[in-house]
Design a protein around this motif. Structure first.
Motif, mmCIF file in Angstrom:
data_model
loop_
_atom_site.group_PDB
_atom_site.id
_atom_site.type_symbol
_atom_site.label_atom_id
_atom_site.label_comp_id
_atom_site.label_asym_id
_atom_site.label_seq_id
_atom_site.Cartn_x
_atom_site.Cartn_y
_atom_site.Cartn_z
ATOM 1 N N LEU A 6 -40.811 -7.338 25.478
ATOM 2 C CA LEU A 6 -39.499 -7.792 24.988
ATOM 3 C C LEU A 6 -38.743 -9.132 25.746
ATOM 4 N N ALA A 7 -37.876 -9.934 24.886
ATOM 5 C CA ALA A 7 -36.992 -10.739 25.094
ATOM 6 C C ALA A 7 -35.794 -10.301 24.695
ATOM 7 N N VAL A 8 -34.195 -11.472 25.392
ATOM 8 C CA VAL A 8 -33.619 -11.175 25.482
ATOM 9 C C VAL A 8 -33.144 -12.576 25.106
ATOM 10 N N VAL A 9 -32.505 -12.449 23.997
ATOM 11 C CA VAL A 9 -31.690 -14.244 23.395
ATOM 12 C C VAL A 9 -30.102 -14.094 23.513
ATOM 13 N N GLY A 10 -29.610 -14.755 24.405
ATOM 14 C CA GLY A 10 -28.176 -14.744 25.187
ATOM 15 C C GLY A 10 -27.694 -13.853 26.030
ATOM 16 N N VAL A 68 -37.962 -8.945 19.621
ATOM 17 C CA VAL A 68 -36.860 -9.674 20.478
ATOM 18 C C VAL A 68 -35.281 -9.016 20.762
ATOM 19 N N ILE A 69 -34.805 -9.079 20.981
ATOM 20 C CA ILE A 69 -33.094 -8.735 20.534
ATOM 21 C C ILE A 69 -32.599 -9.886 20.969
ATOM 22 N N ILE A 70 -31.425 -10.097 19.692
ATOM 23 C CA ILE A 70 -30.658 -11.561 19.730
ATOM 24 C C ILE A 70 -28.928 -10.683 19.820
ATOM 25 N N SER A 71 -28.562 -11.958 20.881
ATOM 26 C CA SER A 71 -27.099 -11.608 21.605
ATOM 27 C C SER A 71 -26.415 -12.333 21.425
ATOM 28 N N SER A 72 -27.200 -13.434 20.812
ATOM 29 C CA SER A 72 -26.528 -14.816 21.565
ATOM 30 C C SER A 72 -24.824 -14.676 20.285
ATOM 31 N N PRO A 73 -23.883 -15.415 20.445
ATOM 32 C CA PRO A 73 -23.177 -16.136 19.495
ATOM 33 C C PRO A 73 -23.512 -15.838 17.275
ATOM 34 N N ARG A 82 -34.936 -15.628 11.702
ATOM 35 C CA ARG A 82 -35.779 -16.479 10.901
ATOM 36 C C ARG A 82 -36.962 -16.467 11.598
ATOM 37 N N GLU A 83 -36.649 -17.169 13.146
ATOM 38 C CA GLU A 83 -37.671 -17.996 13.908
ATOM 39 C C GLU A 83 -38.677 -16.171 14.064
ATOM 40 N N CYS A 84 -38.013 -15.144 14.808
ATOM 41 C CA CYS A 84 -39.026 -14.000 14.436
ATOM 42 C C CYS A 84 -39.538 -12.887 13.676
ATOM 43 N N ILE A 85 -38.730 -13.504 12.149
ATOM 44 C CA ILE A 85 -39.542 -12.872 11.222
ATOM 45 C C ILE A 85 -40.488 -13.499 10.494
ATOM 46 N N VAL A 86 -40.761 -15.128 10.482
ATOM 47 C CA VAL A 86 -41.776 -15.670 10.069
ATOM 48 C C VAL A 86 -42.994 -15.758 10.478
ATOM 49 N N ARG A 87 -42.725 -14.729 12.463
ATOM 50 C CA ARG A 87 -43.889 -14.853 13.631
ATOM 51 C C ARG A 87 -43.578 -13.137 12.987
ATOM 52 N N ASN A 88 -43.509 -12.615 12.153
ATOM 53 C CA ASN A 88 -43.825 -11.199 12.036
ATOM 54 C C ASN A 88 -43.819 -10.370 13.634
ATOM 55 N N VAL A 89 -42.612 -10.927 14.084
ATOM 56 C CA VAL A 89 -42.024 -10.260 15.747
ATOM 57 C C VAL A 89 -40.895 -9.887 15.203
ATOM 58 N N LEU A 107 -31.628 -14.104 4.322
ATOM 59 C CA LEU A 107 -31.862 -13.334 5.665
ATOM 60 C C LEU A 107 -33.352 -12.104 5.083
ATOM 61 N N MET A 108 -32.303 -11.309 4.276
ATOM 62 C CA MET A 108 -32.527 -10.026 3.815
ATOM 63 C C MET A 108 -34.249 -10.606 3.318
ATOM 64 N N GLU A 109 -33.798 -11.108 2.081
ATOM 65 C CA GLU A 109 -34.963 -11.945 1.530
ATOM 66 C C GLU A 109 -35.929 -12.234 2.035
ATOM 67 N N LEU A 110 -35.550 -13.014 3.109
ATOM 68 C CA LEU A 110 -37.666 -13.004 3.638
ATOM 69 C C LEU A 110 -37.865 -11.344 4.808
ATOM 70 N N ILE A 111 -36.966 -10.894 5.458
ATOM 71 C CA ILE A 111 -37.004 -9.725 5.724
ATOM 72 C C ILE A 111 -38.148 -8.866 5.136
ATOM 73 N N GLU A 112 -37.685 -8.321 3.947
ATOM 74 C CA GLU A 112 -38.874 -8.289 2.469
ATOM 75 C C GLU A 112 -40.060 -8.544 2.457
ATOM 76 N N LYS A 113 -39.179 -10.382 2.177
ATOM 77 C CA LYS A 113 -41.289 -10.347 2.102
ATOM 78 C C LYS A 113 -42.183 -10.021 2.812
ATOM 79 N N ASN A 114 -41.629 -10.825 3.962
ATOM 80 C CA ASN A 114 -42.532 -11.146 5.621
ATOM 81 C C ASN A 114 -42.793 -9.304 5.811
#
Length: 349
Positions: A6-10, A68-73, A82-89, A107-114
């Motif tokens: 796992l990675a933590v962003v922020g 990946v856990i995103i905890s940035s501002p 989006r960068e994670c979702i397009v890589r299916n992470v 973003l939800m539409e991108l999630i459903e698409k991928n």
């Protein structure tokens, strides 16, 4: 058993808590952190003995990850997710899911698409307090819900804003940072919210964002609600100071931050003091209410959320708090801002 990588962003206030829980969990390991290469963040990476990347794309070019856990501002949530979702992470996005409902919808539409597993960080959904309260309400022990009163009153120190100056700017006030948790709780307890009426003030801190808010709610069930929020009020009537789930805060077990009242009884939360009439008996303000103490085991909901995220990554569970749930909470938040600006009740479609 191979640990999930796992990675933590922020690595800020909540990011450090995610890191701590990852280090304690035997099913996963921290592979890296992603943050600007400031002296503080470089030191955090050194102490954790993990690489520090200043961008997600460079991380993905260098490492293979399971989640990946995103905890940035807040303003970075959509772009980084989006960068994670397009890589299916698989990704856990701290609340709010987006800076605006429109961005979150895309973003939800991108999630459903991928078909990428995405969890939104409304961690109180994993709290035993909420689950026990939901059970009492669903069993009908309170009768039909009439009204809910809630508060999130606390005093944030000056250092909190010095550590994160973005918290003094639009998008960083207590409505988006704190109230969005309460909206999730209110929806879990009383159902969907159909309209809001709000007033805000920045009279004490004088920042560009609010420091105090009062809101009226109308629920689809017909129940009404009222809520007071302030990050400059010296009070213990908040979830953090009453729930006892985060040991970073003092705990006041004699205080409550919610009271849910129905036609047959009321429940004070999180003390879980239940006052009620016998179902077949007479109900009157002249007649004493019966009393009961509902017992439950306190647990850290953030730890529960991490365990759930691990199961989501492994394909053992579906996300409990979906992008749709995150968007519903954000939609109510935007209606609150709109109501305060226009000084009128705002319907939520």
């Amino acid at each position: 058993m191979n640990k999930l990588r796992l990675a933590v962003v922020g690595p800020g206030l909540i990011g450090k808590k995610h890191i701590e829980l990852i280090l304690q969990n035997p099913e996963c390991e921290l592979i890296c952190i992603v943050a600007p290469k400031t002296d503080e963040n470089v030191e955090i990476g050194r102490l954790l003995n993990v690489p520090l990347f200043d961008a997600l794309n460079s991380m993905f070019e260098s490492l293979t990850l399971d989640g990946v856990i995103i905890s940035s501002p807040n303003i970075f949530h959509v772009e980084q997710a989006r960068e994670c979702i397009v890589r299916n992470v698989p990704v856990l996005i701290e609340k709010p899911i987006a800076d605006s409902y429109i961005e979150g919808l895309a973003l939800m539409e991108l999630i459903e698409k991928n078909k990428c597993p995405v969890l939104v960080g409304h961690h109180r959904a994993y709290s035993p307090i909420i689950r026990v309260a939901q059970k009492i309400i669903q069993e009908g022990r309170l009768g039909q819900i009439v009204v809910v009163m809630g508060s999130a009153l606390f005093f944030k120190p000056d250092q909190y804003f010095l550590d994160g100056p973005w918290r003094t700017q639009p998008g960083g006030g207590p409505i988006l940072i704190n109230l969005i948790h309460e909206i999730g709780n209110l929806r879990a307890l009383c159902g969907e919210i159909s309209s809001v009426q709000a007033m805000t003030s920045n009279n004490r801190r004088k920042f560009l964002v609010e420091d105090t808010v009062v809101i009226n709610f109308r629920f689809e069930s017909g129940a009404l609600g009222t809520f007071a929020l302030s990050d400059t009020a010296s009070s213990a009537k908040s979830w953090e100071l009453t729930a006892g789930e985060n040991l970073s805060y003092p705990n006041y077990r004699d205080e409550d931050c919610y009271v849910v009242s129905g036609t047959n009884g009321s429940l004070a939360i999180p003390s879980m003091r239940l006052k009620y009439f016998e179902k077949e008996g007479e109900r009157s303000w002249w007649k004493p209410l019966l009393e009961a103490q509902i017992n439950y085991e306190r647990q850290d909901p953030l730890a529960g959320q991490l365990n759930h995220f691990i199961h989501v990554i492994k394909g053992l569970e579906k996300p409990q708090v979906t992008a749709f749930d995150g968007l519903q909470n954000l939609k109510v938040i935007e209606a609150i801002f709109q109501s305060a600006e226009q000084a009128r009740e705002i319907s939520i479609h």
